[in-house]
Design a protein around this motif. Sequence first.
Motif: not given
Length: 661
Positions: A164-193
């Motif tokens: 969260s801190l990594k993104v907050f440092a460059s994208c202050a308006p955006y918040f990443i919480g634990n609720a996005l852990a599973k969506p990011f995992k699904k997104l990462a799987q799709g983008l591996r292609s």
Amino acid sequence: MKKLILLLAFSLPAGALADCVLKSELNGQKHFICQAPGTNKSVHVLDLYGGFAETAYYHGYFLKKEIESGVLKGVQVRTERAFSDLDKSSREKIELIKKCVINNYRSSVSDEFKSGLKNLHRGLQAAGSSVDWKRFEESNYMVEFSIFADSMQRQLDENPRKGSLKVFASCAPYFIGNALAKPFKKLAQGLRSIKMGCTGISASANSSRDGALIHGRNFDTGLLGFYEPEQVVVINRQKNGMTSVGIGSAGLHYAGGISGFNNYGLSVSLHELQTEGTQLRYDDGASDIAPYLLHSVLMKARTLNEAIAMIQTRKGFGAWTFFVSDSKTDESASIELSGNTVVVARRAQNKFLGQSNHFLGEKTSQEGYEYSLNKTLETRARLAHVERTLAQDFGQIDAQWVINRLSGHTDELVGPRSFGRTTTKLYTAATHVMLPGRQEWWMSVAETYPTNRSHFVGFRLLGPDAKVPVQILGTTKAWEDPSKTAWYDSMKYYVQAYLTNEQDHSTIAGLDRTLALLENASATAAQSGVYEFPYEFMWARIKVLRAAKNIMAGQREMAFQDLSDAQQKLSEIAARLGDSLHPYENFQLDLWRFRAETLKPQARQSRASQQLYRNEARTLLSGLIQKYPRQSELYDLQWSLGEEMQLYVVLDAEIRLGTVE
């Protein structure tokens, strides 16, 4: 027969095979079509005068049709599919994060790169294309964003605050919480292609049969189907006397970011990795995306030291290895990049280097990882295989040897295999073998799958005064065991199964198409007396997923039949191959027998079998965790074995035909 074809090509008078035809010309810039002898395949050759940005327009203008259906479209299709798998709320949040990350990339890269993108798009428009600028520009940053997405899902799993801190440092308006852990995992799987895998070989002149340094690579990517139909050679002849040759595909106007060489004897290839140490932003214009940075090395560097200095100065965003050889000094280097950390991990002179997809430098290894144990195993197995055989055949290496090795089907851990931990991947889109001291190269033309079973056409770069920019040297093919022709033939069905699964793994009809192709692969391999673990196991693996989908649809009898079929197949594999399998493969057999048993209706379950499979899987997994304690997915699997309800575990599990999981 393969050597005869090659010798015949070289024995003909110079230029006799040079079947290159001028297709288009504008302002002295030229587009040639070069036919591969003995095939129905051709290669686009762009003979361009000037630097990167000033010639990009002609790439777009000459190749408008090919670009519209090529890799940029592939990136867009794969990206849209990855985001479409997310629920609406998660998609909106991650789209905002993507926008912010790409804005940071855009602010960090050079004006030269941005000018090249704009000029390529202008060339497309002048040729009549309606390709949208916003989507076009974004596509050129997506390979870096895919590494960021992988990194985020890893950190949200293991250290949410750090992510969260990594993104907050460059994208202050955006918040990443634990609720996005599973969506990011699904997104990462799709983008591996859209990633770039790859095996590399750099063999020094004194390790070769005829005194020429050889640099070869497989280009492994989920963009198979988009990349290989329209392959392009981009020649840039600059006013300062430097000439570079980039080998890529339509739309990749920074083609040297895949493979290439220049007239100062440098040859390069780019290999993608994974890191927790991604970088989001640099000072304005201070960095570049990795494929363009490597292309600019070809355009500007005259020595290996200059190439290293450029990479150390410009750095980058994701996880990469820049694999560079210098024929003048007979040396090569693997320069590893993890965000803003750059290390020369290995350097060799008068010897050889192999390359795969894991970090070897001390600093970069601390941040690097692989998304599954089989990925960990396969990248190390490929590296071990090429380096063992390079040492074994030292002094006997030539272009044909490198073609054979990169087109091989030996799993260093278990022996002959179709796919998995082999140098040939089912998603190998191209194979390039370069002899920079002679200004020559060989490239697969992809008239069949797997692509490195195709013909290879050889080229030699000619001077600026020649009527055509290249001389065709002839064609060759990789060596194959003549007693196992059907086994090689079976491999195209497994590749087609992978492509079919990529297109549709969410419906029963899609799974049935994949299963039918796997059955064709098995039946064809059997004609050579080969029982292939990848074909058989993935068939059973998909059968369990099919059962889970039938359960969700209320088709319980169909589901029970699927589960019975899968368990029968898994037991058959264990009986026939168990003693020759790697422990992780035996673990997978027990894991999926356990999962299949838990999915059966309670009245038809065998509690004894379920417990037996679970205990055997746990025992094997415990040994794997002790040996590979940094492989985080093993802990997820350990957790899943404790779950009594496996239905949603099965539905969420990723199907990986490439690494056979």
